[in-house]
Design a protein around this motif. Structure first.
Motif, PDB file in Angstrom:
ATOM      1  N   LYS A 280      13.340  11.210  10.841  1.00 43.05           N
ATOM      2  CA  LYS A 280      13.662  10.074  12.074  1.00 43.05           C
ATOM      3  C   LYS A 280      13.543   8.653  11.173  1.00 43.05           C
ATOM      4  O   LYS A 280      14.503   7.917  11.318  1.00 43.05           O
ATOM      5  CB  LYS A 280      12.763  10.228  12.892  1.00 43.05           C
ATOM      6  N   LEU A 281      12.488   8.787  10.030  1.00 44.93           N
ATOM      7  CA  LEU A 281      12.313   7.367   9.480  1.00 44.93           C
ATOM      8  C   LEU A 281      13.648   7.174   8.343  1.00 44.93           C
ATOM      9  O   LEU A 281      14.124   6.220   8.191  1.00 44.93           O
ATOM     10  CB  LEU A 281      11.098   7.412   8.793  1.00 44.93           C
ATOM     11  N   GLY A 282      14.004   8.387   7.896  1.00 44.49           N
ATOM     12  CA  GLY A 282      15.368   8.402   7.114  1.00 44.49           C
ATOM     13  C   GLY A 282      16.610   7.841   7.890  1.00 44.49           C
ATOM     14  O   GLY A 282      17.211   6.940   7.305  1.00 44.49           O
ATOM     15  N   LYS A 283      16.573   8.133   9.230  1.00 45.41           N
ATOM     16  CA  LYS A 283      17.694   7.886   9.827  1.00 45.41           C
ATOM     17  C   LYS A 283      17.652   6.215  10.074  1.00 45.41           C
ATOM     18  O   LYS A 283      18.521   5.422  10.254  1.00 45.41           O
ATOM     19  CB  LYS A 283      17.812   8.390  11.418  1.00 45.41           C
ATOM     20  N   VAL A 284      16.310   5.785  10.372  1.00 41.87           N
ATOM     21  CA  VAL A 284      16.093   4.387  10.519  1.00 41.87           C
ATOM     22  C   VAL A 284      16.429   3.233   9.193  1.00 41.87           C
ATOM     23  O   VAL A 284      17.136   2.439   9.385  1.00 41.87           O
ATOM     24  CB  VAL A 284      14.497   3.927  10.796  1.00 41.87           C
ATOM     25  N   PHE A 285      16.106   4.093   8.087  1.00 34.67           N
ATOM     26  CA  PHE A 285      16.270   3.569   6.835  1.00 34.67           C
ATOM     27  C   PHE A 285      18.069   3.233   6.789  1.00 34.67           C
ATOM     28  O   PHE A 285      18.464   2.103   6.198  1.00 34.67           O
ATOM     29  CB  PHE A 285      16.026   4.331   5.684  1.00 34.67           C
TER      30      PHE A 285
ATOM     31  N   LEU B 186       0.745  -1.401   0.038  1.00 33.99           N
ATOM     32  CA  LEU B 186      -0.114   0.103   0.084  1.00 33.99           C
ATOM     33  C   LEU B 186       0.846   1.281   0.202  1.00 33.99           C
ATOM     34  O   LEU B 186       0.412   2.209  -0.809  1.00 33.99           O
ATOM     35  CB  LEU B 186      -0.897   0.005   1.177  1.00 33.99           C
ATOM     36  N   PHE B 187       1.913   1.258   0.628  1.00 32.46           N
ATOM     37  CA  PHE B 187       2.761   2.596   0.753  1.00 32.46           C
ATOM     38  C   PHE B 187       3.315   2.577  -0.437  1.00 32.46           C
ATOM     39  O   PHE B 187       3.562   3.625  -1.023  1.00 32.46           O
ATOM     40  CB  PHE B 187       3.967   2.142   1.892  1.00 32.46           C
ATOM     41  N   CYS B 188       3.785   1.556  -1.114  1.00 35.24           N
ATOM     42  CA  CYS B 188       4.416   1.647  -2.488  1.00 35.24           C
ATOM     43  C   CYS B 188       3.582   2.211  -3.493  1.00 35.24           C
ATOM     44  O   CYS B 188       3.980   2.990  -4.505  1.00 35.24           O
ATOM     45  CB  CYS B 188       4.825   0.185  -3.020  1.00 35.24           C
ATOM     46  N   LYS B 189       2.256   2.088  -3.411  1.00 34.45           N
ATOM     47  CA  LYS B 189       1.359   2.424  -4.253  1.00 34.45           C
ATOM     48  C   LYS B 189       0.757   3.503  -4.239  1.00 34.45           C
ATOM     49  O   LYS B 189       0.502   4.547  -5.022  1.00 34.45           O
ATOM     50  CB  LYS B 189       0.060   1.216  -4.395  1.00 34.45           C
TER      51      LYS B 189
ATOM     52  N   TYR C 159      11.342  -0.476  -3.114  1.00 38.42           N
ATOM     53  CA  TYR C 159      11.228   0.015  -1.583  1.00 38.42           C
ATOM     54  C   TYR C 159      12.166   1.362  -1.478  1.00 38.42           C
ATOM     55  O   TYR C 159      11.737   2.204  -0.665  1.00 38.42           O
ATOM     56  CB  TYR C 159      11.606  -1.271  -0.799  1.00 38.42           C
ATOM     57  N   MET C 160      13.394   1.219  -1.936  1.00 39.96           N
ATOM     58  CA  MET C 160      14.040   2.519  -1.948  1.00 39.96           C
ATOM     59  C   MET C 160      13.511   3.484  -2.137  1.00 39.96           C
ATOM     60  O   MET C 160      13.744   4.895  -1.911  1.00 39.96           O
ATOM     61  CB  MET C 160      15.383   2.165  -2.539  1.00 39.96           C
ATOM     62  N   ARG C 161      12.890   3.678  -3.344  1.00 39.87           N
ATOM     63  CA  ARG C 161      12.140   5.084  -3.910  1.00 39.87           C
ATOM     64  C   ARG C 161      11.211   5.306  -2.852  1.00 39.87           C
ATOM     65  O   ARG C 161      10.995   6.389  -2.868  1.00 39.87           O
ATOM     66  CB  ARG C 161      11.447   4.720  -5.287  1.00 39.87           C
ATOM     67  N   LEU C 162      10.389   4.290  -2.272  1.00 38.14           N
ATOM     68  CA  LEU C 162       9.411   4.704  -1.453  1.00 38.14           C
ATOM     69  C   LEU C 162       9.975   5.338  -0.082  1.00 38.14           C
ATOM     70  O   LEU C 162       9.669   6.559   0.431  1.00 38.14           O
ATOM     71  CB  LEU C 162       8.518   3.351  -0.912  1.00 38.14           C
ATOM     72  N   PHE C 163      11.084   4.930   0.367  1.00 39.22           N
ATOM     73  CA  PHE C 163      11.593   5.164   1.599  1.00 39.22           C
ATOM     74  C   PHE C 163      12.286   6.649   1.603  1.00 39.22           C
ATOM     75  O   PHE C 163      12.020   7.481   1.993  1.00 39.22           O
ATOM     76  CB  PHE C 163      12.651   4.321   2.213  1.00 39.22           C
ATOM     77  N   LEU C 164      12.843   6.667   0.308  1.00 33.82           N
ATOM     78  CA  LEU C 164      13.676   8.016   0.207  1.00 33.82           C
ATOM     79  C   LEU C 164      12.861   9.092  -0.196  1.00 33.82           C
ATOM     80  O   LEU C 164      13.088  10.200   0.033  1.00 33.82           O
ATOM     81  CB  LEU C 164      14.920   7.917  -1.007  1.00 33.82           C
TER      82      LEU C 164
ATOM     83  N   GLU D 285       7.918   2.443   9.947  1.00 38.20           N
ATOM     84  CA  GLU D 285       9.203   1.976  10.473  1.00 38.20           C
ATOM     85  C   GLU D 285       9.290   0.498  10.335  1.00 38.20           C
ATOM     86  O   GLU D 285      10.385  -0.165   9.916  1.00 38.20           O
ATOM     87  CB  GLU D 285       9.364   2.708  11.676  1.00 38.20           C
ATOM     88  N   ALA D 286       8.227  -0.031  10.725  1.00 35.17           N
ATOM     89  CA  ALA D 286       8.508  -1.614  10.732  1.00 35.17           C
ATOM     90  C   ALA D 286       8.593  -1.965   9.103  1.00 35.17           C
ATOM     91  O   ALA D 286       9.213  -3.074   8.975  1.00 35.17           O
ATOM     92  CB  ALA D 286       7.082  -2.230  11.324  1.00 35.17           C
ATOM     93  N   VAL D 287       8.088  -1.653   8.085  1.00 32.35           N
ATOM     94  CA  VAL D 287       8.116  -1.974   6.941  1.00 32.35           C
ATOM     95  C   VAL D 287       9.590  -1.654   6.621  1.00 32.35           C
ATOM     96  O   VAL D 287      10.179  -2.532   5.867  1.00 32.35           O
ATOM     97  CB  VAL D 287       7.207  -1.092   6.078  1.00 32.35           C
ATOM     98  N   ILE D 288      10.012  -0.495   6.873  1.00 33.59           N
ATOM     99  CA  ILE D 288      11.481  -0.232   6.675  1.00 33.59           C
ATOM    100  C   ILE D 288      12.408  -1.506   7.440  1.00 33.59           C
ATOM    101  O   ILE D 288      13.374  -1.922   6.604  1.00 33.59           O
ATOM    102  CB  ILE D 288      12.039   1.131   7.212  1.00 33.59           C
ATOM    103  N   ARG D 289      12.309  -1.586   8.472  1.00 36.87           N
ATOM    104  CA  ARG D 289      13.121  -2.742   9.107  1.00 36.87           C
ATOM    105  C   ARG D 289      12.987  -4.041   8.327  1.00 36.87           C
ATOM    106  O   ARG D 289      14.052  -4.760   8.313  1.00 36.87           O
ATOM    107  CB  ARG D 289      12.851  -2.527  10.535  1.00 36.87           C
ATOM    108  N   ASP D 290      11.916  -4.076   8.191  1.00 31.55           N
ATOM    109  CA  ASP D 290      11.573  -5.466   7.692  1.00 31.55           C
ATOM    110  C   ASP D 290      12.346  -5.750   6.073  1.00 31.55           C
ATOM    111  O   ASP D 290      13.018  -6.662   5.726  1.00 31.55           O
ATOM    112  CB  ASP D 290      10.104  -5.711   7.519  1.00 31.55           C
ATOM    113  N   CYS D 291      12.220  -4.870   5.369  1.00 29.12           N
ATOM    114  CA  CYS D 291      12.809  -4.699   3.857  1.00 29.12           C
ATOM    115  C   CYS D 291      14.333  -4.661   4.050  1.00 29.12           C
ATOM    116  O   CYS D 291      15.078  -5.645   3.467  1.00 29.12           O
ATOM    117  CB  CYS D 291      12.364  -3.576   3.194  1.00 29.12           C
TER     118      CYS D 291
END
Length: 212
Positions: free
Chosen positions: A122-127, A25-28, A109-114, A62-68
């Motif tokens: 803060k989520l950028g730091k997690v990534f 869902l986040f990717c879309k 996923y990288m496109r989404l996170f960035l 954040e959980a999605v980032i950590r999972d990926c």
């Protein structure tokens, strides 16, 4: 953001299904365009379930980032390099890393996170910490072991890891994120990795042919 508390197997399965649904869902739709109701519609449960497991939507992200990132680093951490000659070990590590980094899902996923970093630093730091730095710690540990065993010149293992990772990664990830639908061929990745490893070894005074 805090780490999730230990949970039972049934709840863990629900949590994993929510992460999987949220990732797509986040990717879309992006972080802003995805609602908690959209996630629960895909997986069942309720907003309360999400609050209990993740805290809020940022916690889900954040959980999605950590999972990926965890999937990539777990593969890298599981590589058996100890019994391989130095050059072969570095080539094996480099090829595995590049196969993972250039996989279509990884690029998505990288496109989404960035894209979300400016709004959620803060989520950028997690990534960064759970992805790039986790992978760098793995190869840093490898160089530390080689230095201690006398098979690699004594020095700054962390700096060696930075040099090596930069040579291996080059601009492939940026090129894929920029050129939609461009994917490197396996044979080209292998040639690139071998050339990068040999350049790295020469920089540290090795003859690549004598380290095979």
């Amino acid at each position: 953001m805090s780490e999730p508390k230990p949970i039972d197997a049934r709840t863990l399965k629900r949590r994993e299904s929510m992460i999987e649904a949220a990732r797509e869902l986040f990717c879309k739709h992006g972080l802003a365009g995805t609602t908690l109701e959209m996630i629960t519609a895909e997986t069942g449960g309720s907003r309360r379930t999400i609050y209990e497991l993740f805290g809020n939507k940022d916690g889900v992200f954040e959980a999605v980032i950590r999972d990926c990132t965890g999937r990539v680093t777990s593969v890298m951490a599981g590589l058996e390099l100890t019994d391989l000659p130095l050059r072969a070990a570095l080539i094996h590590y480099g090829e595995t890393l590049m196969e993972l980094l250039t996989a279509p899902d990884t690029i998505r996923y990288m496109r989404l996170f960035l894209s979300e970093v400016p709004r959620f630093p803060k989520l950028g730091k997690v990534f960064y910490e759970s992805g790039l730095m986790a992978g760098r710690r793995i190869i840093t540990s490898y160089f530390e072991r080689q230095m201690n065993e006398g098979t690699f010149p004594k020095g700054d293992a962390r700096q060696a890891a930075i040099f090596f990772s930069s040579l291996i990664k080059a601009d492939y990830d940026i090129r894929q994120m920029s050129y939609i639908d461009w994917e490197p061929q396996t044979k080209d990745l292998r040639s690139h990795v071998i050339a990068s490893v040999d350049m790295f070894l020469r920089g540290y005074g090795f003859d690549p042919q004598n380290t095979a």
